[in-house]
Motif scaffolding. Structure first.
Motif, PDB file in Angstrom:
ATOM      1  N   ALA A   1      29.059   6.476  -0.013  1.00 54.29           N
ATOM      2  CA  ALA A   1      29.844   6.093   1.167  1.00 54.29           C
ATOM      3  C   ALA A   1      30.649   7.280   1.669  1.00 54.29           C
ATOM      4  O   ALA A   1      31.409   7.902   0.920  1.00 54.29           O
ATOM      5  CB  ALA A   1      30.764   4.926   0.844  1.00 54.29           C
ATOM      6  N   THR A   2      30.495   7.595   2.949  1.00 53.53           N
ATOM      7  CA  THR A   2      31.190   8.733   3.547  1.00 53.53           C
ATOM      8  C   THR A   2      32.659   8.442   3.820  1.00 53.53           C
ATOM      9  O   THR A   2      33.524   9.298   3.615  1.00 53.53           O
ATOM     10  CB  THR A   2      30.494   9.122   4.864  1.00 53.53           C
ATOM     11  OG1 THR A   2      29.164   9.535   4.581  1.00 53.53           O
ATOM     12  CG2 THR A   2      31.230  10.245   5.579  1.00 53.53           C
TER      13      THR A   2
ATOM     14  N   ALA B   1      37.144   2.920  -3.990  1.00 58.60           N
ATOM     15  CA  ALA B   1      36.018   2.591  -3.109  1.00 58.60           C
ATOM     16  C   ALA B   1      34.890   3.605  -3.279  1.00 58.60           C
ATOM     17  O   ALA B   1      33.708   3.237  -3.334  1.00 58.60           O
ATOM     18  CB  ALA B   1      36.491   2.543  -1.656  1.00 58.60           C
ATOM     19  N   ALA B   2      35.245   4.892  -3.357  1.00 55.90           N
ATOM     20  CA  ALA B   2      34.238   5.945  -3.495  1.00 55.90           C
ATOM     21  C   ALA B   2      33.529   5.870  -4.844  1.00 55.90           C
ATOM     22  O   ALA B   2      32.344   6.209  -4.960  1.00 55.90           O
ATOM     23  CB  ALA B   2      34.893   7.316  -3.317  1.00 55.90           C
ATOM     24  N   GLU B   3      34.240   5.415  -5.857  1.00 56.86           N
ATOM     25  CA  GLU B   3      33.623   5.269  -7.178  1.00 56.86           C
ATOM     26  C   GLU B   3      32.607   4.126  -7.170  1.00 56.86           C
ATOM     27  O   GLU B   3      31.545   4.212  -7.790  1.00 56.86           O
ATOM     28  CB  GLU B   3      34.703   5.001  -8.230  1.00 56.86           C
ATOM     29  CG  GLU B   3      34.177   4.974  -9.652  1.00 56.86           C
ATOM     30  CD  GLU B   3      35.283   4.838 -10.693  1.00 56.86           C
ATOM     31  OE1 GLU B   3      34.971   4.420 -11.818  1.00 56.86           O
ATOM     32  OE2 GLU B   3      36.447   5.138 -10.360  1.00 56.86           O
TER      33      GLU B   3
ATOM     34  N   SER C   1      28.585  16.133   5.614  1.00 61.78           N
ATOM     35  CA  SER C   1      27.174  16.529   5.494  1.00 61.78           C
ATOM     36  C   SER C   1      26.279  15.323   5.249  1.00 61.78           C
ATOM     37  O   SER C   1      25.090  15.358   5.558  1.00 61.78           O
ATOM     38  CB  SER C   1      27.003  17.553   4.370  1.00 61.78           C
ATOM     39  OG  SER C   1      27.281  16.971   3.113  1.00 61.78           O
ATOM     40  N   SER C   2      26.847  14.246   4.714  1.00 59.94           N
ATOM     41  CA  SER C   2      26.047  13.049   4.447  1.00 59.94           C
ATOM     42  C   SER C   2      26.013  12.101   5.639  1.00 59.94           C
ATOM     43  O   SER C   2      25.081  11.308   5.776  1.00 59.94           O
ATOM     44  CB  SER C   2      26.576  12.308   3.216  1.00 59.94           C
ATOM     45  OG  SER C   2      27.886  11.829   3.438  1.00 59.94           O
ATOM     46  N   ASP C   3      27.013  12.169   6.519  1.00 64.20           N
ATOM     47  CA  ASP C   3      27.034  11.297   7.708  1.00 64.20           C
ATOM     48  C   ASP C   3      27.963  11.911   8.742  1.00 64.20           C
ATOM     49  O   ASP C   3      29.183  11.748   8.687  1.00 64.20           O
ATOM     50  CB  ASP C   3      27.497   9.887   7.341  1.00 64.20           C
ATOM     51  CG  ASP C   3      27.257   8.886   8.470  1.00 64.20           C
ATOM     52  OD1 ASP C   3      27.100   9.322   9.628  1.00 64.20           O
ATOM     53  OD2 ASP C   3      27.251   7.673   8.199  1.00 64.20           O
ATOM     54  N   SER C   4      27.380  12.617   9.711  1.00 59.97           N
ATOM     55  CA  SER C   4      28.170  13.355  10.691  1.00 59.97           C
ATOM     56  C   SER C   4      28.849  12.456  11.717  1.00 59.97           C
ATOM     57  O   SER C   4      29.699  12.919  12.476  1.00 59.97           O
ATOM     58  CB  SER C   4      27.289  14.378  11.414  1.00 59.97           C
ATOM     59  OG  SER C   4      26.257  13.724  12.138  1.00 59.97           O
ATOM     60  N   ARG C   5      28.518  11.168  11.756  1.00 60.38           N
ATOM     61  CA  ARG C   5      29.194  10.268  12.701  1.00 60.38           C
ATOM     62  C   ARG C   5      30.696  10.245  12.461  1.00 60.38           C
ATOM     63  O   ARG C   5      31.485  10.015  13.395  1.00 60.38           O
ATOM     64  CB  ARG C   5      28.644   8.849  12.578  1.00 60.38           C
ATOM     65  CG  ARG C   5      27.201   8.664  13.006  1.00 60.38           C
ATOM     66  CD  ARG C   5      26.772   7.229  12.747  1.00 60.38           C
ATOM     67  NE  ARG C   5      26.925   6.854  11.340  1.00 60.38           N
ATOM     68  CZ  ARG C   5      26.884   5.607  10.892  1.00 60.38           C
ATOM     69  NH1 ARG C   5      26.692   4.602  11.748  1.00 60.38           N
ATOM     70  NH2 ARG C   5      27.016   5.354   9.598  1.00 60.38           N
ATOM     71  N   TYR C   6      31.100  10.473  11.238  1.00 59.17           N
ATOM     72  CA  TYR C   6      32.507  10.382  10.887  1.00 59.17           C
ATOM     73  C   TYR C   6      33.316  11.585  11.382  1.00 59.17           C
ATOM     74  O   TYR C   6      34.530  11.631  11.194  1.00 59.17           O
ATOM     75  CB  TYR C   6      32.672  10.201   9.379  1.00 59.17           C
ATOM     76  CG  TYR C   6      32.322   8.802   8.935  1.00 59.17           C
ATOM     77  CD1 TYR C   6      33.290   7.807   8.874  1.00 59.17           C
ATOM     78  CD2 TYR C   6      31.013   8.458   8.618  1.00 59.17           C
ATOM     79  CE1 TYR C   6      32.974   6.517   8.496  1.00 59.17           C
ATOM     80  CE2 TYR C   6      30.684   7.159   8.239  1.00 59.17           C
ATOM     81  CZ  TYR C   6      31.670   6.196   8.185  1.00 59.17           C
ATOM     82  OH  TYR C   6      31.347   4.903   7.820  1.00 59.17           O
TER      83      TYR C   6
ATOM     84  N   GLY D   1      35.768  17.191   2.284  1.00 55.02           N
ATOM     85  CA  GLY D   1      35.461  16.876   3.676  1.00 55.02           C
ATOM     86  C   GLY D   1      34.099  17.400   4.097  1.00 55.02           C
ATOM     87  O   GLY D   1      33.334  16.702   4.780  1.00 55.02           O
ATOM     88  N   LYS D   2      33.777  18.613   3.685  1.00 55.89           N
ATOM     89  CA  LYS D   2      32.460  19.181   4.009  1.00 55.89           C
ATOM     90  C   LYS D   2      31.345  18.349   3.388  1.00 55.89           C
ATOM     91  O   LYS D   2      30.330  18.069   4.018  1.00 55.89           O
ATOM     92  CB  LYS D   2      32.391  20.633   3.515  1.00 55.89           C
ATOM     93  CG  LYS D   2      33.238  21.594   4.335  1.00 55.89           C
ATOM     94  CD  LYS D   2      33.432  22.927   3.635  1.00 55.89           C
ATOM     95  CE  LYS D   2      32.148  23.700   3.488  1.00 55.89           C
ATOM     96  NZ  LYS D   2      32.379  25.041   2.913  1.00 55.89           N
ATOM     97  N   ASN D   3      31.554  17.935   2.157  1.00 57.88           N
ATOM     98  CA  ASN D   3      30.555  17.115   1.472  1.00 57.88           C
ATOM     99  C   ASN D   3      30.376  15.765   2.169  1.00 57.88           C
ATOM    100  O   ASN D   3      29.253  15.300   2.359  1.00 57.88           O
ATOM    101  CB  ASN D   3      30.981  16.899   0.016  1.00 57.88           C
ATOM    102  CG  ASN D   3      30.045  15.971  -0.744  1.00 57.88           C
ATOM    103  OD1 ASN D   3      30.271  14.766  -0.793  1.00 57.88           O
ATOM    104  ND2 ASN D   3      29.003  16.541  -1.342  1.00 57.88           N
ATOM    105  N   ALA D   4      31.482  15.170   2.575  1.00 62.35           N
ATOM    106  CA  ALA D   4      31.420  13.858   3.221  1.00 62.35           C
ATOM    107  C   ALA D   4      30.673  13.940   4.542  1.00 62.35           C
ATOM    108  O   ALA D   4      29.759  13.142   4.805  1.00 62.35           O
ATOM    109  CB  ALA D   4      32.835  13.310   3.437  1.00 62.35           C
TER     110      ALA D   4
END
Length: 292
Positions: free
Chosen positions: A215-216, A208-210, A244-249, A239-242
């Motif tokens: 997508a976070t 999915a990420a590929e 940083s792109s969408d903090s809702r998660y 996790g830090k990278n994810a």
């Protein structure tokens, strides 16, 4: 990945219902339109007004579209299109009682329209009535079996009722019908994680990420799984990278709304409680889950 955004699919269907294309330059011309009643042609005017509403949806003028749809149902109460548009817009606004009432009316007027059934199923899902959602979505898929969005939606409903085999089968059909439909692949991973198939789940999330590089959700899911497997350095970096792109998660309630299961949520809470991730959440000005 949850269902709550899928009303957009129905709104796009609304805009295309009459098969007419309106150039972008005409968008503003629709806004000042004032109805002058002709009592001999009320239904015709109602359908025209509903068409205006459908076109306004294309330009994200949802309030104006809703106002027109409400009047259109009064002028053309025996046509399904105004009721369908009204119900879809009410579902978007999470006015579910009004949405269901309008969509049921549309279905009564046009029982063979699959998009009405799909949207009705989505509204029942939003309401938490998953069994009824499955029933409506099944009926729609009997009429139009090649809808990846509807297959994804019924997969979500099966997931919520713990019918995992049916959910996976629906997600797989959706992914096979639409190349790059990463939410379906992502959600198979959610199920596999709950079943204890960690490696299989990570494989799905990597796929999915590929497909969806920005997508976070799959990135964070991989990070949680890696952390649980003891691969902490790689997990924290991802996790830090994810986040940083969408903090809702970083919000467990948000993850639950997106169909993350009990096991994955518990492991996510442990991951967020690690000192490095706590510091990351703090830097991103996110309240840690145990502080919410």
């Amino acid at each position: 990945m949850g269902l709550k955004h899928n009303w957009l699919i129905s709104l796009v269907a609304c805009a295309g219902m009459w098969g007419l294309a309106v150039p972008a330059s005409h968008a503003q011309a629709l806004l000042p339109h004032t109805l002058e009643p002709d009592f001999e042609n009320l239904e015709e005017q109602g359908l025209a007004l509903a068409q205006d509403a459908a076109q306004l949806v294309r330009f994200q003028q949802y309030d104006a579209a809703l106002a027109r749809a409400k009047v259109a149902t009064q002028l053309a109460p025996e046509a399904y299109q105004p009721w369908f548009i009204l119900g879809t817009l009410e579902a978007r606004n999470e006015n579910l009682d009004q949405a269901l009432m309008a969509l049921q009316k549309a279905h009564a007027l046009a029982p063979e329209e699959p998009q009405v059934l799909f949207t009705l199923g989505s509204a029942y899902f939003q309401q938490g009535n998953y069994e009824q959602a499955i029933q409506e979505l099944k009926a729609g898929l009997n009429l139009k079996p090649d809808s990846p969005e509807a297959l994804f939606d019924i997969g979500n409903a099966y997931l919520k009722t713990s019918e995992y085999d049916s959910a996976i089968a629906s997600y797989e059909k959706a992914a096979n019908l639409e190349e790059g439909f990463w939410p379906a692949i992502n959600n198979i991973g959610l199920i596999e994680y709950e079943q204890g198939k960690l490696n299989a789940a990570v494989e799905k999330w990597r796929m999915a990420a590929e497909i969806a590089e920005n997508a976070t959700e799959p990135k964070l899911a991989i990070a949680v799984a890696l952390y649980h497997q003891g691969k902490r350095q790689e997990a924290i970096a991802l996790g830090k990278n994810a986040l940083s792109s969408d903090s809702r998660y970083a919000n467990l309630e948000f993850l639950e709304e997106n169909l993350w299961g009990e096991k994955l949520l518990a492991d996510t809470e442990d991951f967020f409680a690690s000192p490095v991730m706590e510091a990351t959440l703090s830097r991103l000005q996110i309240n840690a889950p145990d502080q919410q």
